[in-house]
Every structure is written in C-alpha cells, then in structure tokens.
Design a protein around this motif. Structure first.
Motif, PDB file in Angstrom:
ATOM      1  N   LEU A  89       0.565  -1.222   0.101  1.00 37.47           N
ATOM      2  CA  LEU A  89       0.092   0.112  -0.159  1.00 37.47           C
ATOM      3  C   LEU A  89       0.930   1.128   0.033  1.00 37.47           C
ATOM      4  N   LYS A  90       1.862   1.190   0.694  1.00 39.83           N
ATOM      5  CA  LYS A  90       2.944   2.304   0.728  1.00 39.83           C
ATOM      6  C   LYS A  90       3.583   2.779  -0.567  1.00 39.83           C
ATOM      7  N   LEU A  91       4.212   1.193  -1.018  1.00 41.62           N
ATOM      8  CA  LEU A  91       5.087   1.154  -2.170  1.00 41.62           C
ATOM      9  C   LEU A  91       4.139   1.900  -3.426  1.00 41.62           C
ATOM     10  N   LEU A  92       2.947   1.253  -3.511  1.00 43.93           N
ATOM     11  CA  LEU A  92       2.331   1.446  -4.822  1.00 43.93           C
ATOM     12  C   LEU A  92       1.189   2.783  -4.668  1.00 43.93           C
ATOM     13  N   PHE A  93       0.818   3.211  -3.418  1.00 43.24           N
ATOM     14  CA  PHE A  93       0.015   4.313  -3.273  1.00 43.24           C
ATOM     15  C   PHE A  93       0.591   5.441  -2.592  1.00 43.24           C
ATOM     16  N   LEU A  94       0.848   5.305  -1.478  1.00 42.33           N
ATOM     17  CA  LEU A  94       1.231   6.341  -0.363  1.00 42.33           C
ATOM     18  C   LEU A  94       2.697   7.128  -1.042  1.00 42.33           C
ATOM     19  N   ASP A  95       3.600   6.220  -1.633  1.00 41.90           N
ATOM     20  CA  ASP A  95       4.818   6.977  -2.104  1.00 41.90           C
ATOM     21  C   ASP A  95       4.688   7.747  -3.019  1.00 41.90           C
ATOM     22  N   HIS A  96       3.647   7.746  -3.823  1.00 40.92           N
ATOM     23  CA  HIS A  96       3.447   8.597  -4.949  1.00 40.92           C
ATOM     24  C   HIS A  96       2.457   9.907  -4.552  1.00 40.92           C
ATOM     25  N   LYS A 145      -2.856  -2.942  11.440  1.00 41.46           N
ATOM     26  CA  LYS A 145      -1.672  -1.954  11.410  1.00 41.46           C
ATOM     27  C   LYS A 145      -1.428  -1.884  10.139  1.00 41.46           C
ATOM     28  N   PHE A 146      -0.972  -0.759   9.709  1.00 38.47           N
ATOM     29  CA  PHE A 146      -0.068  -0.530   8.566  1.00 38.47           C
ATOM     30  C   PHE A 146       0.817   0.717   8.600  1.00 38.47           C
ATOM     31  N   ALA A 147       1.769   0.914   7.945  1.00 36.45           N
ATOM     32  CA  ALA A 147       2.911   1.802   8.273  1.00 36.45           C
ATOM     33  C   ALA A 147       2.755   2.828   7.165  1.00 36.45           C
ATOM     34  N   PHE A 148       2.666   4.051   7.669  1.00 38.69           N
ATOM     35  CA  PHE A 148       2.873   5.263   6.820  1.00 38.69           C
ATOM     36  C   PHE A 148       4.384   5.719   7.199  1.00 38.69           C
ATOM     37  N   GLY A 149       4.973   6.110   6.000  1.00 39.41           N
ATOM     38  CA  GLY A 149       6.287   6.626   6.128  1.00 39.41           C
ATOM     39  C   GLY A 149       6.356   8.199   6.241  1.00 39.41           C
ATOM     40  N   SER A 150       7.357   8.561   7.110  1.00 39.57           N
ATOM     41  CA  SER A 150       7.199   9.944   7.625  1.00 39.57           C
ATOM     42  C   SER A 150       7.439  10.865   6.448  1.00 39.57           C
ATOM     43  N   ALA A 151       8.020  10.253   5.374  1.00 32.98           N
ATOM     44  CA  ALA A 151       8.146  11.338   4.200  1.00 32.98           C
ATOM     45  C   ALA A 151       6.917  11.160   3.242  1.00 32.98           C
ATOM     46  N   ASN A 152       6.061  10.497   3.585  1.00 33.28           N
ATOM     47  CA  ASN A 152       4.843  10.143   2.673  1.00 33.28           C
ATOM     48  C   ASN A 152       3.830  11.311   3.098  1.00 33.28           C
ATOM     49  N   MET A 153       3.199  11.749   1.900  1.00 34.96           N
ATOM     50  CA  MET A 153       2.180  12.883   1.683  1.00 34.96           C
ATOM     51  C   MET A 153       2.456  14.194   2.711  1.00 34.96           C
ATOM     52  N   PRO A 154       3.528  14.743   2.275  1.00 32.69           N
ATOM     53  CA  PRO A 154       4.405  15.898   3.135  1.00 32.69           C
ATOM     54  C   PRO A 154       3.231  17.092   3.252  1.00 32.69           C
ATOM     55  N   ARG A 155       2.295  17.057   2.237  1.00 27.02           N
ATOM     56  CA  ARG A 155       1.250  18.193   2.437  1.00 27.02           C
ATOM     57  C   ARG A 155      -0.021  17.980   3.034  1.00 27.02           C
ATOM     58  N   LEU A 156      -0.199  16.834   3.507  1.00 25.01           N
ATOM     59  CA  LEU A 156      -1.415  16.257   4.181  1.00 25.01           C
ATOM     60  C   LEU A 156      -1.901  17.388   5.335  1.00 25.01           C
ATOM     61  N   ARG A 157      -3.185  17.642   4.935  1.00 21.98           N
ATOM     62  CA  ARG A 157      -3.592  18.555   5.962  1.00 21.98           C
ATOM     63  C   ARG A 157      -4.879  17.623   6.853  1.00 21.98           C
ATOM     64  N   SER A 158      -5.412  16.810   6.260  1.00 20.54           N
ATOM     65  CA  SER A 158      -6.650  16.153   6.926  1.00 20.54           C
ATOM     66  C   SER A 158      -6.150  14.790   6.925  1.00 20.54           C
ATOM     67  N   SER A 165       5.870  13.698  12.486  1.00 16.05           N
ATOM     68  CA  SER A 165       6.663  14.360  11.328  1.00 16.05           C
ATOM     69  C   SER A 165       5.637  15.154  10.420  1.00 16.05           C
ATOM     70  N   HIS A 166       4.241  15.207  10.705  1.00 13.07           N
ATOM     71  CA  HIS A 166       3.318  15.977   9.716  1.00 13.07           C
ATOM     72  C   HIS A 166       2.687  16.862  10.790  1.00 13.07           C
ATOM     73  N   ALA A 167       3.292  17.326  11.842  1.00 10.86           N
ATOM     74  CA  ALA A 167       2.797  18.426  12.842  1.00 10.86           C
ATOM     75  C   ALA A 167       2.628  19.713  12.169  1.00 10.86           C
ATOM     76  N   SER A 168       3.580  20.100  11.406  1.00 14.30           N
ATOM     77  CA  SER A 168       3.415  21.270  10.769  1.00 14.30           C
ATOM     78  C   SER A 168       2.494  21.323   9.603  1.00 14.30           C
ATOM     79  N   THR A 169       1.772  20.455   9.317  1.00 15.00           N
ATOM     80  CA  THR A 169       0.808  20.584   8.114  1.00 15.00           C
ATOM     81  C   THR A 169      -0.617  19.981   8.466  1.00 15.00           C
ATOM     82  N   LEU A 170      -0.515  18.814   9.425  1.00 17.45           N
ATOM     83  CA  LEU A 170      -1.881  18.438   9.985  1.00 17.45           C
ATOM     84  C   LEU A 170      -3.008  19.387  10.618  1.00 17.45           C
ATOM     85  N   GLU A 171      -4.148  19.749  10.115  1.00 12.03           N
ATOM     86  CA  GLU A 171      -5.010  20.403  10.752  1.00 12.03           C
ATOM     87  C   GLU A 171      -6.008  20.082  11.353  1.00 12.03           C
TER      88      GLU A 171
END
Length: 259
Positions: free
Chosen positions: A66-73, A97-110, A128-134
């Motif tokens: 899921l990370k390799l084929l979806f979230l990494d892009h 359980k599933f793993a989000f990478g700290s570099a995934n979705m750098p602009r994520l707000r929600s 790692s997304h403390a500055s973007t997640l609203e």
C-alpha cells in the motif's frame, strides 16, 4: 481488474475516486509509471471498505505494498480518509496496523482513519506532519496490550503533542461504545472497586454521550478485536490516557485561538 484500473488511469476527466472493498491483491497497472503519475494529481482520497482479513499476504499488503504503490506517490495529497471494514457485533471490530512513512504525503492537512490498531508507525507519522496536519480523526481505534507492540493511548496523545502540532485545529477521537456489561462476560471484574468505576463511566456517558473511552485488546492474531475489560478498567482508573488527551486538546484549543 487490470483493464478497469487501466481505464481509470487513462481517463483525464476523473475528479473524484472512492475505492470500496478493495481486495489486498496487486494488479499490474499499479506497477506502471502511468499509475504513479495518476496518484500524484490527487488532493483527496476516500478509500473505504478494505477487507480486513487476517490471511497470508494481507498484512504485507497494508504495511508494504500500500505504501509502495499508493502512498509513496501521493506527494500532493491534502486529505486522506482510510476506512477498514468493521465486522462482528458491537464488541468485535476487525482491526489492522499499517505503516505510513514519515516522508509520505508531505502536504497532508486532514487524516481520517477508522477501525485500525494504534501503532508506533502512526505516532511517528503524526509527529513528522505536525506542521501541516490541521485535522486528525481516529474512529474506532483500539490499542494492543501485552505484546511487543504494546502502546497506550497516552503514548499516542503525548507523542502527537511532542511533535509541536502548531497546525492542528481539530482532533476527533470517537469509539463505538461497548455496553459496560459486555466488558465482563464472566462477572469476574466487577468487584466493589470495579463497580464504582463502572458507575463513574456510566455517569460520564449520561452527562456527555461524546465522552471518549480508550479501549484495549489482547488479540491481534486473528483480526477479531474484542475489548479487554480488565485492561480498559485499569487504565481508566489510572487516568493517564484521559490526562494526555486533555493535554493535547489544550494545545488544539490554543491553536484555534491563535488563528
């Protein structure tokens, strides 16, 4: 499914895509460069109904593919809803359980996650997304106890807070309330102290139906997740989960004022 996904990728007019009951099985389309380009254009996903089946390959699909084929892009993703299927009666939830990478979705707000286990990878991702997640919404989450992966709800809330979530304006933690009596099917928990705790919980729920309860489970092997009554009552009495939740909600409230 290969032809269906290929048709979706080639359709330039698609503006909304909701995936329901997606089998945890890789299709060749997801491995092509065109798929990565298609994923990169999305600003919002609503992925609902992943069959949470404790079978060979399923956990690997969520934690790796899921990370390799979806979230990494998903570099431009702003909003993600991820809902795992719920099974059973009110006291049973299928979790994963599933793993989000700290570099995934750098602009994520929600971020909205439903019917999942609490795990360390999620805490790392939220930090790692403390500055973007609203907005963070955790629906029907459950913590695992008495395993090497054990984490408390307090660890989750304090972990988010330690990341200095300056952008966080809304935190939703909602669990489907399990009838108190179902937490003790063999009537071996409700001694005098237990009954006092139960009365306190019922009073809180009478005063506020949205009062959060932080559940724990003993079983992650088969996927069926029942609330473990003793651990729940012990942690409720200890009070650390609620204290950490209140501290984090204090930060959220302060962020709203600072807008």
């Amino acid at each position: 499914m290969r032809d269906t996904w290929s048709a979706i990728v080639s359709n330039q007019t698609i503006r909304s895509l909701t995936v329901r009951s997606l089998p945890p099985n890789i299709t060749t389309t997801w491995c092509k460069p065109e798929w990565a380009i298609f994923i990169q254009i999305w600003g919002s996903w609503n992925s609902a109904g992943f069959p949470t089946i404790a079978m060979a390959g399923y956990r690997d699909f969520l934690s790796r593919h899921l990370k390799l084929l979806f979230l990494d892009h998903a570099a431009n993703l702003l909003s993600l809803d991820f809902v795992c299927t719920e099974y059973g009666d009110d006291s049973l939830v299928f979790g994963t359980k599933f793993a989000f990478g700290s570099a995934n979705m750098p602009r994520l707000r929600s971020l909205r996650l439903e019917n999942c286990f609490l795990d360390a990878a999620l805490i790392d991702f939220l930090q790692s997304h403390a500055s973007t997640l609203e907005t963070i919404s955790l629906i029907n989450f459950i913590a695992i106890t008495e395993t090497q992966q054990s984490l408390t709800w307090a660890a989750l809330f304090d972990g988010i807070a330690s990341g200095k979530p300056d952008a966080l304006r809304k935190l939703i933690v909602r669990t489907k309330k399990v009838p108190i009596e179902e937490l003790d099917p063999f009537n071996d928990l409700f001694d005098e102290n237990g009954l006092e705790t139960v009365r306190a919980i019922k009073q809180k729920l009478t005063e506020d139906e949205a009062y959060p309860l932080f559940y724990y489970t003993l079983d992650e092997k088969y996927g069926f997740v029942g609330v473990e009554g003793r651990t729940f009552l012990d942690n409720y009495t200890l009070g650390e989960d609620m204290a950490a939740y209140n501290r984090l909600m204090g930060i959220v409230s302060a962020n709203k004022i600072s807008i």
